[in-house]
Scaffold this motif. Structure first.
Motif, PDB file in Angstrom:
ATOM      1  N   LEU A  91       0.811  -1.217   0.000  1.00 47.17           N
ATOM      2  CA  LEU A  91       0.000   0.000   0.000  1.00 47.17           C
ATOM      3  C   LEU A  91       0.847   1.270   0.000  1.00 47.17           C
ATOM      4  N   ARG A  92       1.844   1.355   0.877  1.00 42.79           N
ATOM      5  CA  ARG A  92       2.582   2.602   1.067  1.00 42.79           C
ATOM      6  C   ARG A  92       3.672   2.817   0.030  1.00 42.79           C
ATOM      7  N   TYR A  93       4.221   1.746  -0.507  1.00 44.15           N
ATOM      8  CA  TYR A  93       5.350   1.889  -1.430  1.00 44.15           C
ATOM      9  C   TYR A  93       4.956   1.619  -2.880  1.00 44.15           C
ATOM     10  N   ALA A  94       4.206   0.556  -3.120  1.00 38.92           N
ATOM     11  CA  ALA A  94       3.878   0.180  -4.502  1.00 38.92           C
ATOM     12  C   ALA A  94       2.659   0.939  -5.020  1.00 38.92           C
ATOM     13  N   VAL A  95       1.526   0.805  -4.343  1.00 36.20           N
ATOM     14  CA  VAL A  95       0.284   1.411  -4.826  1.00 36.20           C
ATOM     15  C   VAL A  95       0.372   2.927  -4.829  1.00 36.20           C
ATOM     16  N   ARG A  96       0.954   3.480  -3.789  1.00 36.84           N
ATOM     17  CA  ARG A  96       1.007   4.939  -3.695  1.00 36.84           C
ATOM     18  C   ARG A  96       1.834   5.548  -4.817  1.00 36.84           C
ATOM     19  N   ASN A  97       2.915   4.923  -5.197  1.00 41.95           N
ATOM     20  CA  ASN A  97       3.750   5.465  -6.268  1.00 41.95           C
ATOM     21  C   ASN A  97       3.174   5.185  -7.648  1.00 41.95           C
ATOM     22  N   ALA A  98       2.378   4.142  -7.781  1.00 43.54           N
ATOM     23  CA  ALA A  98       1.748   3.846  -9.068  1.00 43.54           C
ATOM     24  C   ALA A  98       0.445   4.606  -9.260  1.00 43.54           C
ATOM     25  N   LEU A  99      -0.054   5.222  -8.205  1.00 42.71           N
ATOM     26  CA  LEU A  99      -1.361   5.862  -8.271  1.00 42.71           C
ATOM     27  C   LEU A  99      -1.344   7.152  -9.096  1.00 42.71           C
ATOM     28  N   LEU A 100      -0.245   7.891  -9.046  1.00 36.37           N
ATOM     29  CA  LEU A 100      -0.189   9.175  -9.756  1.00 36.37           C
ATOM     30  C   LEU A 100      -0.354   9.010 -11.265  1.00 36.37           C
ATOM     31  N   PRO A 101       0.401   8.136 -11.931  1.00 35.19           N
ATOM     32  CA  PRO A 101       0.126   7.929 -13.360  1.00 35.19           C
ATOM     33  C   PRO A 101      -1.266   7.370 -13.623  1.00 35.19           C
ATOM     34  N   GLN A 102      -1.830   6.639 -12.680  1.00 34.38           N
ATOM     35  CA  GLN A 102      -3.181   6.112 -12.840  1.00 34.38           C
ATOM     36  C   GLN A 102      -4.199   7.250 -12.875  1.00 34.38           C
ATOM     37  N   VAL A 103      -4.021   8.228 -12.000  1.00 34.53           N
ATOM     38  CA  VAL A 103      -4.905   9.398 -11.997  1.00 34.53           C
ATOM     39  C   VAL A 103      -4.748  10.181 -13.297  1.00 34.53           C
ATOM     40  N   THR A 104      -3.508  10.298 -13.767  1.00 34.96           N
ATOM     41  CA  THR A 104      -3.277  10.987 -15.041  1.00 34.96           C
ATOM     42  C   THR A 104      -3.994  10.266 -16.179  1.00 34.96           C
ATOM     43  N   GLY A 105      -3.937   8.944 -16.187  1.00 40.34           N
ATOM     44  CA  GLY A 105      -4.641   8.183 -17.213  1.00 40.34           C
ATOM     45  C   GLY A 105      -6.147   8.365 -17.128  1.00 40.34           C
TER      46      GLY A 105
ATOM     47  N   THR B 144      -9.451  18.366 -15.482  1.00 39.76           N
ATOM     48  CA  THR B 144      -8.009  18.306 -15.717  1.00 39.76           C
ATOM     49  C   THR B 144      -7.257  19.253 -14.804  1.00 39.76           C
ATOM     50  N   LEU B 145      -7.769  20.482 -14.662  1.00 45.39           N
ATOM     51  CA  LEU B 145      -7.127  21.460 -13.787  1.00 45.39           C
ATOM     52  C   LEU B 145      -7.161  21.001 -12.329  1.00 45.39           C
ATOM     53  N   ALA B 146      -8.301  20.460 -11.890  1.00 47.21           N
ATOM     54  CA  ALA B 146      -8.420  20.021 -10.500  1.00 47.21           C
ATOM     55  C   ALA B 146      -7.446  18.892 -10.185  1.00 47.21           C
ATOM     56  N   VAL B 147      -7.352  17.911 -11.083  1.00 42.74           N
ATOM     57  CA  VAL B 147      -6.429  16.800 -10.856  1.00 42.74           C
ATOM     58  C   VAL B 147      -4.984  17.288 -10.877  1.00 42.74           C
TER      59      VAL B 147
ATOM     60  N   ILE C 192      -4.119  18.735  -7.499  1.00 41.84           N
ATOM     61  CA  ILE C 192      -4.011  17.828  -6.352  1.00 41.84           C
ATOM     62  C   ILE C 192      -2.846  16.857  -6.503  1.00 41.84           C
ATOM     63  N   TYR C 193      -2.084  16.968  -7.595  1.00 41.05           N
ATOM     64  CA  TYR C 193      -0.909  16.113  -7.739  1.00 41.05           C
ATOM     65  C   TYR C 193       0.035  16.196  -6.541  1.00 41.05           C
ATOM     66  N   PRO C 194       0.351  17.403  -6.024  1.00 42.61           N
ATOM     67  CA  PRO C 194       1.267  17.465  -4.863  1.00 42.61           C
ATOM     68  C   PRO C 194       0.747  16.723  -3.644  1.00 42.61           C
ATOM     69  N   LEU C 195      -0.577  16.577  -3.517  1.00 46.14           N
ATOM     70  CA  LEU C 195      -1.126  15.831  -2.387  1.00 46.14           C
ATOM     71  C   LEU C 195      -0.904  14.334  -2.558  1.00 46.14           C
ATOM     72  N   LEU C 196      -0.890  13.873  -3.814  1.00 42.57           N
ATOM     73  CA  LEU C 196      -0.665  12.458  -4.079  1.00 42.57           C
ATOM     74  C   LEU C 196       0.816  12.096  -4.021  1.00 42.57           C
ATOM     75  N   ASP C 197       1.661  13.016  -4.437  1.00 42.37           N
ATOM     76  CA  ASP C 197       3.102  12.757  -4.458  1.00 42.37           C
ATOM     77  C   ASP C 197       3.831  14.006  -3.952  1.00 42.37           C
ATOM     78  N   PRO C 198       4.329  13.992  -2.715  1.00 39.75           N
ATOM     79  CA  PRO C 198       4.998  15.182  -2.156  1.00 39.75           C
ATOM     80  C   PRO C 198       6.234  15.612  -2.930  1.00 39.75           C
ATOM     81  N   ARG C 199       6.771  14.745  -3.800  1.00 37.52           N
ATOM     82  CA  ARG C 199       7.952  15.131  -4.573  1.00 37.52           C
ATOM     83  C   ARG C 199       7.640  16.152  -5.652  1.00 37.52           C
ATOM     84  N   ILE C 200       6.365  16.282  -6.004  1.00 38.51           N
ATOM     85  CA  ILE C 200       5.963  17.214  -7.071  1.00 38.51           C
ATOM     86  C   ILE C 200       5.832  18.601  -6.486  1.00 38.51           C
TER      87      ILE C 200
END
Length: 334
Positions: A246-260, A315-318, A321-329
């Protein structure tokens, strides 16, 4: 978040809206048909009246809708109406305004489309993550061909199959419509249940169409994520498999999933319109179909601009919220 970045994104949204408004304005003008004359001729024929004064009436209605003005004036007037969210009167349902016609159909489309895409995204993401995780049960691999099949079949074809199986053969669900003709509209439990019963098949067609693509995409992202060094390091530290998943695999794969998901919004909206037309659902799909048949410029313009605006806002809303999904952004320059 950088204000400069936010201003750039808003300006880009306005540019997309202007481009869509321009294309949406000029494409119907290429048709040689005259919607005003067609409506008046149909009314005169059905009413058994002669054609005396038909041209004068057509000219009067064309003046009322602004169709007798030069093209550049019509274009500037259309852009002003877009800014004001006022699209005038509907040609096919006069004297109703376009906003009132769309307002009656929009809640049906929002409920059907929003619920369907949320279910498909959540279930598809969870299913894809499980398919891509090497420690998942082996029987889950049998769902990969099913996901590939549903993602390749258009939503309206799935709708045909569901109608034939569940409505025509088994007679479990209604064939079409949003509720029974004998139902009393309201917030009673019986009416809500009737609405859900009618919406099940179109929603299922949209969910199945989107579910396979979401699952396959998440599976591919998980396969790439599992091979990363931080996953190996987390396993070497002795972390629990559930936490690694959950914390390492899904969380890091979730950002491109939201983009898709955002990238597929346009296709999903188009599929929703087709499915609504197939099931005679009282949403924007039926309005677009009828507006194209009678060449209702104003109604087509209003529906298209609302759909484009919805995709742009999503598109603008997502993006925000990218920084909330991935603090590196970060959107600032630091």
């Amino acid at each position: 978040m950088s204000w400069r970045y936010l201003v750039r994104r808003i300006l880009l949204l306005l540019l997309v809206m202007w481009t869509a408004a321009t294309i949406n304005f000029f494409i119907p003008k290429l048709s040689p048909r005259d919607p005003i004359k067609e409506r008046l001729q149909l009314a005169a024929t059905q009413g058994g009246r002669n054609q005396t004064g038909l041209q004068a009436m057509a000219d009067a209605y064309a003046h009322q809708y602004g169709l007798d003005q030069p093209l550049w004036k019509q274009y500037l007037h259309a852009l002003l109406k877009v800014v004001q969210f006022d699209y005038g009167y509907s040609i096919s349902q006069y004297p109703r305004t376009v906003n009132s016609v769309i307002g009656d159909a929009l809640p049906w489309t929002i409920c059907l489309g929003l619920v369907s895409i949320l279910i498909a995204f959540v279930v598809g993401t969870v299913l894809g993550a499980a398919l891509g995780w090497p420690r998942s049960p082996g029987w889950l691999r049998a769902l990969v061909p099913v996901s590939m099949l549903t993602s390749a079949v258009p939503a309206f074809v799935l709708g045909f199959l569901l109608i034939y199986l569940f409505a025509f053969r088994l007679k479990v669900f209604p064939l079409a419509g949003a509720y029974s003709q004998t139902a009393d509209p309201g917030w009673s439990l019986s009416f809500v249940g009737d609405v859900i019963d009618h919406a099940f098949l179109p929603a299922l067609a949209l969910v199945l169409f989107q579910l396979g693509g979401q699952a396959l995409q998440m599976r591919g992202l998980m396969v790439m994520t599992v091979g990363e060094d931080y996953i190996t390091f987390a396993d070497a530290k002795g972390l629990r498999p559930r936490r690694v998943f959950l914390r390492y695999a899904v969380r890091n794969a979730l950002l491109p999933q939201v983009t898709g998901l955002v990238m597929s919004l346009g296709t999903f909206i188009f599929s929703t319109v087709l499915v609504e037309t197939l099931f005679a659902y009282p949403g924007l799909g039926g309005l677009i179909n009828s507006a194209i048949q009678v060449l209702d410029y104003n109604l087509l313009y209003g529906i298209t601009m609302i759909l484009v605006f919805a995709v742009c806002i999503a598109t603008l809303a997502v993006d925000l919220i990218y920084p909330l999904l991935d603090p590196r952004i970060r959107y600032d320059r630091r």
